[in-house]
Design a protein around this motif. Structure first.
Motif, PDB file in Angstrom:
ATOM      1  N   MET A   1     -48.819  19.606  13.092  1.00 14.92           N
ATOM      2  CA  MET A   1     -47.807  18.787  12.500  1.00 14.92           C
ATOM      3  C   MET A   1     -46.432  19.417  12.716  1.00 14.92           C
ATOM      4  O   MET A   1     -45.471  18.705  12.968  1.00 14.92           O
ATOM      5  N   GLY A   2     -46.372  20.725  12.618  1.00 11.96           N
ATOM      6  CA  GLY A   2     -45.104  21.420  12.827  1.00 11.96           C
ATOM      7  C   GLY A   2     -44.536  21.176  14.208  1.00 11.96           C
ATOM      8  O   GLY A   2     -43.323  20.984  14.365  1.00 11.96           O
ATOM      9  N   ALA A   3     -45.401  21.161  15.210  1.00 15.51           N
ATOM     10  CA  ALA A   3     -44.946  20.916  16.582  1.00 15.51           C
ATOM     11  C   ALA A   3     -44.423  19.488  16.726  1.00 15.51           C
ATOM     12  O   ALA A   3     -43.402  19.251  17.387  1.00 15.51           O
ATOM     13  N   ALA A   4     -45.093  18.534  16.088  1.00 18.97           N
ATOM     14  CA  ALA A   4     -44.651  17.139  16.163  1.00 18.97           C
ATOM     15  C   ALA A   4     -43.294  16.974  15.488  1.00 18.97           C
ATOM     16  O   ALA A   4     -42.417  16.260  15.989  1.00 18.97           O
ATOM     17  N   ILE A   5     -43.089  17.644  14.372  1.00 21.60           N
ATOM     18  CA  ILE A   5     -41.806  17.574  13.675  1.00 21.60           C
ATOM     19  C   ILE A   5     -40.715  18.214  14.521  1.00 21.60           C
ATOM     20  O   ILE A   5     -39.605  17.684  14.620  1.00 21.60           O
ATOM     21  N   ALA A   6     -41.029  19.343  15.154  1.00 22.03           N
ATOM     22  CA  ALA A   6     -40.036  20.021  16.006  1.00 22.03           C
ATOM     23  C   ALA A   6     -39.591  19.118  17.146  1.00 22.03           C
ATOM     24  O   ALA A   6     -38.398  19.032  17.460  1.00 22.03           O
ATOM     25  N   VAL A   7     -40.524  18.415  17.760  1.00 21.97           N
ATOM     26  CA  VAL A   7     -40.176  17.495  18.847  1.00 21.97           C
ATOM     27  C   VAL A   7     -39.376  16.319  18.296  1.00 21.97           C
ATOM     28  O   VAL A   7     -38.376  15.903  18.879  1.00 21.97           O
ATOM     29  N   ALA A   8     -39.795  15.787  17.144  1.00 19.23           N
ATOM     30  CA  ALA A   8     -39.115  14.640  16.543  1.00 19.23           C
ATOM     31  C   ALA A   8     -37.673  14.965  16.162  1.00 19.23           C
ATOM     32  O   ALA A   8     -36.816  14.086  16.174  1.00 19.23           O
ATOM     33  N   CYS A   9     -37.403  16.221  15.827  1.00 13.99           N
ATOM     34  CA  CYS A   9     -36.035  16.622  15.478  1.00 13.99           C
ATOM     35  C   CYS A   9     -35.102  16.524  16.680  1.00 13.99           C
ATOM     36  O   CYS A   9     -33.902  16.330  16.514  1.00 13.99           O
ATOM     37  N   LYS A  10     -35.655  16.634  17.879  1.00 12.97           N
ATOM     38  CA  LYS A  10     -34.848  16.641  19.101  1.00 12.97           C
ATOM     39  C   LYS A  10     -34.907  15.337  19.881  1.00 12.97           C
ATOM     40  O   LYS A  10     -34.047  15.061  20.694  1.00 12.97           O
ATOM     41  N   ASP A  11     -35.953  14.538  19.654  1.00 10.98           N
ATOM     42  CA  ASP A  11     -36.188  13.345  20.464  1.00 10.98           C
ATOM     43  C   ASP A  11     -36.282  12.105  19.568  1.00 10.98           C
ATOM     44  O   ASP A  11     -37.265  11.951  18.839  1.00 10.98           O
ATOM     45  N   PRO A  12     -35.279  11.224  19.599  1.00  9.70           N
ATOM     46  CA  PRO A  12     -35.301  10.037  18.745  1.00  9.70           C
ATOM     47  C   PRO A  12     -36.537   9.153  18.947  1.00  9.70           C
ATOM     48  O   PRO A  12     -37.064   8.595  17.983  1.00  9.70           O
ATOM     49  N   ALA A  13     -37.006   9.029  20.173  1.00  8.99           N
ATOM     50  CA  ALA A  13     -38.198   8.206  20.417  1.00  8.99           C
ATOM     51  C   ALA A  13     -39.423   8.835  19.757  1.00  8.99           C
ATOM     52  O   ALA A  13     -40.254   8.126  19.175  1.00  8.99           O
ATOM     53  N   ALA A  14     -39.536  10.151  19.828  1.00  8.44           N
ATOM     54  CA  ALA A  14     -40.648  10.843  19.172  1.00  8.44           C
ATOM     55  C   ALA A  14     -40.531  10.701  17.659  1.00  8.44           C
ATOM     56  O   ALA A  14     -41.544  10.528  16.970  1.00  8.44           O
ATOM     57  N   ALA A  15     -39.306  10.753  17.133  1.00  9.04           N
ATOM     58  CA  ALA A  15     -39.094  10.590  15.695  1.00  9.04           C
ATOM     59  C   ALA A  15     -39.565   9.220  15.235  1.00  9.04           C
ATOM     60  O   ALA A  15     -40.264   9.099  14.225  1.00  9.04           O
ATOM     61  N   GLU A  16     -39.200   8.194  15.977  1.00 15.80           N
ATOM     62  CA  GLU A  16     -39.620   6.841  15.612  1.00 15.80           C
ATOM     63  C   GLU A  16     -41.137   6.684  15.686  1.00 15.80           C
ATOM     64  O   GLU A  16     -41.743   6.065  14.813  1.00 15.80           O
ATOM     65  N   GLY A  17     -41.742   7.256  16.723  1.00 15.23           N
ATOM     66  CA  GLY A  17     -43.190   7.176  16.862  1.00 15.23           C
ATOM     67  C   GLY A  17     -43.914   7.891  15.729  1.00 15.23           C
ATOM     68  O   GLY A  17     -44.890   7.371  15.172  1.00 15.23           O
ATOM     69  N   LEU A  18     -43.448   9.067  15.375  1.00 15.83           N
ATOM     70  CA  LEU A  18     -44.067   9.827  14.298  1.00 15.83           C
ATOM     71  C   LEU A  18     -43.879   9.103  12.965  1.00 15.83           C
ATOM     72  O   LEU A  18     -44.812   9.026  12.159  1.00 15.83           O
ATOM     73  N   PHE A  19     -42.701   8.540  12.750  1.00 17.30           N
ATOM     74  CA  PHE A  19     -42.449   7.789  11.514  1.00 17.30           C
ATOM     75  C   PHE A  19     -43.356   6.565  11.437  1.00 17.30           C
ATOM     76  O   PHE A  19     -43.931   6.280  10.391  1.00 17.30           O
ATOM     77  N   THR A  20     -43.499   5.854  12.536  1.00 17.98           N
ATOM     78  CA  THR A  20     -44.369   4.674  12.558  1.00 17.98           C
ATOM     79  C   THR A  20     -45.804   5.060  12.226  1.00 17.98           C
ATOM     80  O   THR A  20     -46.475   4.380  11.440  1.00 17.98           O
ATOM     81  N   LEU A  21     -46.272   6.150  12.783  1.00 15.54           N
ATOM     82  CA  LEU A  21     -47.627   6.627  12.496  1.00 15.54           C
ATOM     83  C   LEU A  21     -47.770   6.989  11.021  1.00 15.54           C
ATOM     84  O   LEU A  21     -48.721   6.568  10.360  1.00 15.54           O
ATOM     85  N   ALA A  22     -46.832   7.751  10.509  1.00 14.71           N
ATOM     86  CA  ALA A  22     -46.902   8.195   9.119  1.00 14.71           C
ATOM     87  C   ALA A  22     -46.741   7.032   8.143  1.00 14.71           C
ATOM     88  O   ALA A  22     -47.325   7.032   7.056  1.00 14.71           O
ATOM     89  N   ARG A  23     -45.962   6.032   8.526  1.00 18.51           N
ATOM     90  CA  ARG A  23     -45.698   4.884   7.654  1.00 18.51           C
ATOM     91  C   ARG A  23     -46.941   4.030   7.432  1.00 18.51           C
ATOM     92  O   ARG A  23     -47.003   3.259   6.471  1.00 18.51           O
ATOM     93  N   ASN A  24     -47.942   4.161   8.266  1.00 18.26           N
ATOM     94  CA  ASN A  24     -49.156   3.351   8.110  1.00 18.26           C
ATOM     95  C   ASN A  24     -49.802   3.511   6.743  1.00 18.26           C
ATOM     96  O   ASN A  24     -50.455   2.593   6.262  1.00 18.26           O
ATOM     97  N   GLY A  25     -49.640   4.652   6.095  1.00 15.95           N
ATOM     98  CA  GLY A  25     -50.220   4.862   4.777  1.00 15.95           C
ATOM     99  C   GLY A  25     -49.353   4.370   3.638  1.00 15.95           C
ATOM    100  O   GLY A  25     -49.779   4.387   2.492  1.00 15.95           O
TER     101      GLY A  25
END
Length: 63
Positions: A1-25
């Motif tokens: 999870m830490g690696a995904a957050i690190a990438v999301a901090c630098k990449d807006p597309a990764a941030a949106e993808g991670l948010f979409t995944l997390a928002r499912n719950g």
């Protein structure tokens, strides 16, 4: 999870993808707001204009 957050901090597309995944719950607008707050606290910048519902609406076809 830490690696995904690190990438999301630098990449807006990764941030949106991670948010979409997390928002499912998330079942309520308040839950989406809490999730958005958590992302911000971790340094992940999300678009302000995200209006996508947290879950797809349940629709029934007419009988």
């Amino acid at each position: 999870m830490g690696a995904a957050i690190a990438v999301a901090c630098k990449d807006p597309a990764a941030a949106e993808g991670l948010f979409t995944l997390a928002r499912n719950g998330c079942r309520t607008p308040a839950a989406v707001l809490r999730l958005r707050t958590e992302f911000t606290q971790h340094g992940v910048i999300l678009p302000v204009t995200d209006t996508t519902p947290s879950q797809p609406e349940n629709t029934q076809s007419p009988s």
